[in-house]
Design a protein around this motif. Structure first.
Motif, PDB file in Angstrom:
ATOM      1  N   GLY A 243       6.389   4.919   8.003  1.00 48.88           N
ATOM      2  CA  GLY A 243       7.391   5.512   7.126  1.00 48.88           C
ATOM      3  C   GLY A 243       7.857   4.590   6.011  1.00 48.88           C
ATOM      4  N   ARG A 244       7.471   3.324   6.067  1.00 51.09           N
ATOM      5  CA  ARG A 244       7.877   2.341   5.063  1.00 51.09           C
ATOM      6  C   ARG A 244       6.884   2.340   3.903  1.00 51.09           C
ATOM      7  NH1 ARG A 244       8.446  -3.273   7.798  1.00 51.09           N
ATOM      8  NH2 ARG A 244       6.286  -3.637   7.280  1.00 51.09           N
ATOM      9  N   MET A 245       7.355   1.992   2.745  1.00 51.96           N
ATOM     10  CA  MET A 245       6.469   1.848   1.583  1.00 51.96           C
ATOM     11  C   MET A 245       5.714   0.518   1.692  1.00 51.96           C
ATOM     12  SD  MET A 245       6.723   4.573  -0.208  1.00 51.96           S
ATOM     13  CE  MET A 245       5.784   4.081  -1.656  1.00 51.96           C
ATOM     14  N   ALA A 246       4.463   0.521   1.270  1.00 46.55           N
ATOM     15  CA  ALA A 246       3.678  -0.709   1.248  1.00 46.55           C
ATOM     16  C   ALA A 246       4.382  -1.726   0.358  1.00 46.55           C
ATOM     17  CB  ALA A 246       2.279  -0.424   0.708  1.00 46.55           C
ATOM     18  N   GLY A 247       4.454  -2.952   0.837  1.00 41.72           N
ATOM     19  CA  GLY A 247       5.134  -3.999   0.079  1.00 41.72           C
ATOM     20  C   GLY A 247       6.632  -3.983   0.275  1.00 41.72           C
ATOM     21  N   GLY A 248       7.116  -3.286   1.289  1.00 34.31           N
ATOM     22  CA  GLY A 248       8.554  -3.087   1.453  1.00 34.31           C
ATOM     23  C   GLY A 248       9.270  -3.977   2.446  1.00 34.31           C
ATOM     24  N   GLU A 249       8.600  -4.892   3.074  1.00 36.98           N
ATOM     25  CA  GLU A 249       9.268  -5.784   4.036  1.00 36.98           C
ATOM     26  C   GLU A 249       9.935  -6.912   3.256  1.00 36.98           C
ATOM     27  OE1 GLU A 249      10.535  -7.575   7.625  1.00 36.98           O
ATOM     28  OE2 GLU A 249       9.892  -5.549   7.159  1.00 36.98           O
ATOM     29  N   ALA A 250      11.253  -6.954   3.340  1.00 36.02           N
ATOM     30  CA  ALA A 250      12.026  -7.971   2.612  1.00 36.02           C
ATOM     31  C   ALA A 250      11.609  -9.377   3.044  1.00 36.02           C
ATOM     32  CB  ALA A 250      13.513  -7.767   2.856  1.00 36.02           C
ATOM     33  N   GLY A 251      11.493 -10.253   2.082  1.00 36.50           N
ATOM     34  CA  GLY A 251      11.211 -11.649   2.366  1.00 36.50           C
ATOM     35  C   GLY A 251       9.740 -12.003   2.484  1.00 36.50           C
ATOM     36  N   TYR A 252       8.861 -11.027   2.382  1.00 34.50           N
ATOM     37  CA  TYR A 252       7.438 -11.334   2.456  1.00 34.50           C
ATOM     38  C   TYR A 252       6.833 -11.260   1.063  1.00 34.50           C
ATOM     39  CZ  TYR A 252       2.583 -11.528   3.711  1.00 34.50           C
ATOM     40  OH  TYR A 252       1.274 -11.922   3.781  1.00 34.50           O
ATOM     41  N   ARG A 253       5.971 -12.206   0.743  1.00 34.70           N
ATOM     42  CA  ARG A 253       5.323 -12.249  -0.582  1.00 34.70           C
ATOM     43  C   ARG A 253       4.002 -11.487  -0.518  1.00 34.70           C
ATOM     44  NH1 ARG A 253       4.954 -18.172  -2.454  1.00 34.70           N
ATOM     45  NH2 ARG A 253       3.787 -17.088  -4.068  1.00 34.70           N
ATOM     46  N   TYR A 254       4.032 -10.238  -0.918  1.00 35.61           N
ATOM     47  CA  TYR A 254       2.861  -9.374  -0.904  1.00 35.61           C
ATOM     48  C   TYR A 254       1.951  -9.647  -2.094  1.00 35.61           C
ATOM     49  CZ  TYR A 254       5.205  -6.490   2.600  1.00 35.61           C
ATOM     50  OH  TYR A 254       5.829  -6.043   3.726  1.00 35.61           O
ATOM     51  N   SER A 255       0.698  -9.266  -1.945  1.00 34.57           N
ATOM     52  CA  SER A 255      -0.239  -9.338  -3.069  1.00 34.57           C
ATOM     53  C   SER A 255       0.176  -8.298  -4.109  1.00 34.57           C
ATOM     54  CB  SER A 255      -1.667  -9.051  -2.597  1.00 34.57           C
ATOM     55  OG  SER A 255      -1.781  -7.692  -2.177  1.00 34.57           O
ATOM     56  N   PRO A 256      -0.127  -8.563  -5.374  1.00 32.57           N
ATOM     57  CA  PRO A 256       0.156  -7.559  -6.404  1.00 32.57           C
ATOM     58  C   PRO A 256      -0.520  -6.215  -6.103  1.00 32.57           C
ATOM     59  CG  PRO A 256      -0.360  -9.666  -7.422  1.00 32.57           C
ATOM     60  CD  PRO A 256      -0.641  -9.814  -5.949  1.00 32.57           C
ATOM     61  N   ALA A 257      -1.693  -6.252  -5.482  1.00 33.14           N
ATOM     62  CA  ALA A 257      -2.415  -5.012  -5.174  1.00 33.14           C
ATOM     63  C   ALA A 257      -1.632  -4.134  -4.197  1.00 33.14           C
ATOM     64  CB  ALA A 257      -3.794  -5.341  -4.606  1.00 33.14           C
ATOM     65  N   ILE A 258      -1.060  -4.737  -3.165  1.00 36.94           N
ATOM     66  CA  ILE A 258      -0.274  -3.957  -2.193  1.00 36.94           C
ATOM     67  C   ILE A 258       0.996  -3.448  -2.857  1.00 36.94           C
ATOM     68  CG2 ILE A 258       1.223  -4.204  -0.157  1.00 36.94           C
ATOM     69  CD1 ILE A 258      -1.545  -3.670   0.742  1.00 36.94           C
ATOM     70  N   LYS A 259       1.677  -4.311  -3.609  1.00 35.18           N
ATOM     71  CA  LYS A 259       2.923  -3.883  -4.259  1.00 35.18           C
ATOM     72  C   LYS A 259       2.696  -2.723  -5.216  1.00 35.18           C
ATOM     73  CE  LYS A 259       4.440  -8.129  -5.396  1.00 35.18           C
ATOM     74  NZ  LYS A 259       5.327  -9.154  -5.948  1.00 35.18           N
ATOM     75  N   ALA A 260       1.551  -2.706  -5.880  1.00 36.18           N
ATOM     76  CA  ALA A 260       1.256  -1.662  -6.865  1.00 36.18           C
ATOM     77  C   ALA A 260       0.579  -0.430  -6.255  1.00 36.18           C
ATOM     78  CB  ALA A 260       0.363  -2.229  -7.964  1.00 36.18           C
ATOM     79  N   SER A 261       0.282  -0.463  -4.957  1.00 38.01           N
ATOM     80  CA  SER A 261      -0.517   0.606  -4.351  1.00 38.01           C
ATOM     81  C   SER A 261       0.203   1.948  -4.260  1.00 38.01           C
ATOM     82  CB  SER A 261      -0.976   0.190  -2.950  1.00 38.01           C
ATOM     83  OG  SER A 261       0.129   0.182  -2.047  1.00 38.01           O
ATOM     84  N   GLY A 262       1.524   1.929  -4.113  1.00 40.54           N
ATOM     85  CA  GLY A 262       2.266   3.176  -3.969  1.00 40.54           C
ATOM     86  C   GLY A 262       2.060   3.866  -2.632  1.00 40.54           C
ATOM     87  N   ILE A 263       1.494   3.167  -1.677  1.00 31.70           N
ATOM     88  CA  ILE A 263       1.201   3.756  -0.366  1.00 31.70           C
ATOM     89  C   ILE A 263       2.472   3.818   0.480  1.00 31.70           C
ATOM     90  CG2 ILE A 263      -0.034   3.406   1.820  1.00 31.70           C
ATOM     91  CD1 ILE A 263      -2.232   2.012   0.165  1.00 31.70           C
ATOM     92  N   LYS A 264       2.666   4.942   1.120  1.00 29.25           N
ATOM     93  CA  LYS A 264       3.705   5.062   2.152  1.00 29.25           C
ATOM     94  C   LYS A 264       2.959   5.029   3.480  1.00 29.25           C
ATOM     95  CE  LYS A 264       7.672   7.557   3.767  1.00 29.25           C
ATOM     96  NZ  LYS A 264       8.621   8.625   3.518  1.00 29.25           N
ATOM     97  N   TRP A 265       3.354   4.106   4.332  1.00 24.95           N
ATOM     98  CA  TRP A 265       2.646   3.921   5.591  1.00 24.95           C
ATOM     99  C   TRP A 265       2.969   5.048   6.562  1.00 24.95           C
ATOM    100  CZ3 TRP A 265      -1.172   1.256   4.538  1.00 24.95           C
ATOM    101  CH2 TRP A 265      -1.125   0.068   3.837  1.00 24.95           C
TER     102      TRP A 265
END
Length: 125
Positions: free
Chosen positions: A54-76
């Motif tokens: 139910g969380r959006m990809a790249g949505g865990e606070a405090g973790y440095r995600y890759s630009p690809a995951i942040k830009a993916s727009g995926i909802k898990w």
């Protein structure tokens, strides 16, 4: 053209298997090298997976995600997690998640069932 001919060229997806969270917990040992779930999921290479369904990809606070995951727009959801478990770089080219993928649909369903047990606070639902 008859209905049979029209259907013959269409791929019909099999329903996803029902997941077994107990087996998923055993399988999660592979994931636990990089990811944690439960209370205080700190000290891991990857983001914590509490409440991931139910969380959006790249949505865990405090973790440095890759630009690809942040830009993916995926909802898990179950379908997108299933695709990720088949091979992260197939779903999101450029992700920094290094995992070769898991071929067995039942194993993927079991891991998803296990993850679904955890709320965002790390408690079991």
């Amino acid at each position: 053209m008859g209905v049979g001919a029209a259907i013959a060229g269409t791929a019909i997806a099999a329903p996803a298997p029902k997941g077994n969270p107990a087996h998923g917990q055993q399988l999660f040992a592979r994931c636990a090298v990089c990811h944690k779930v439960g209370p205080n999921p700190t000290g891991s290479i990857g983001p914590a997976l509490n409440g991931v369904v139910g969380r959006m990809a790249g949505g865990e606070a405090g973790y440095r995600y890759s630009p690809a995951i942040k830009a993916s727009g995926i909802k898990w959801d179950e379908a997108s997690i299933d695709k990720l478990l088949q091979g992260p770089s197939k779903l999101v080219p450029g992700t920094k998640m290094v995992f070769p993928g898991m071929a067995a649909p039942q194993d993927r369903a079991d891991i998803i069932a296990y993850l679904k047990q955890y709320g965002a606070d790390g408690s079991r639902k």
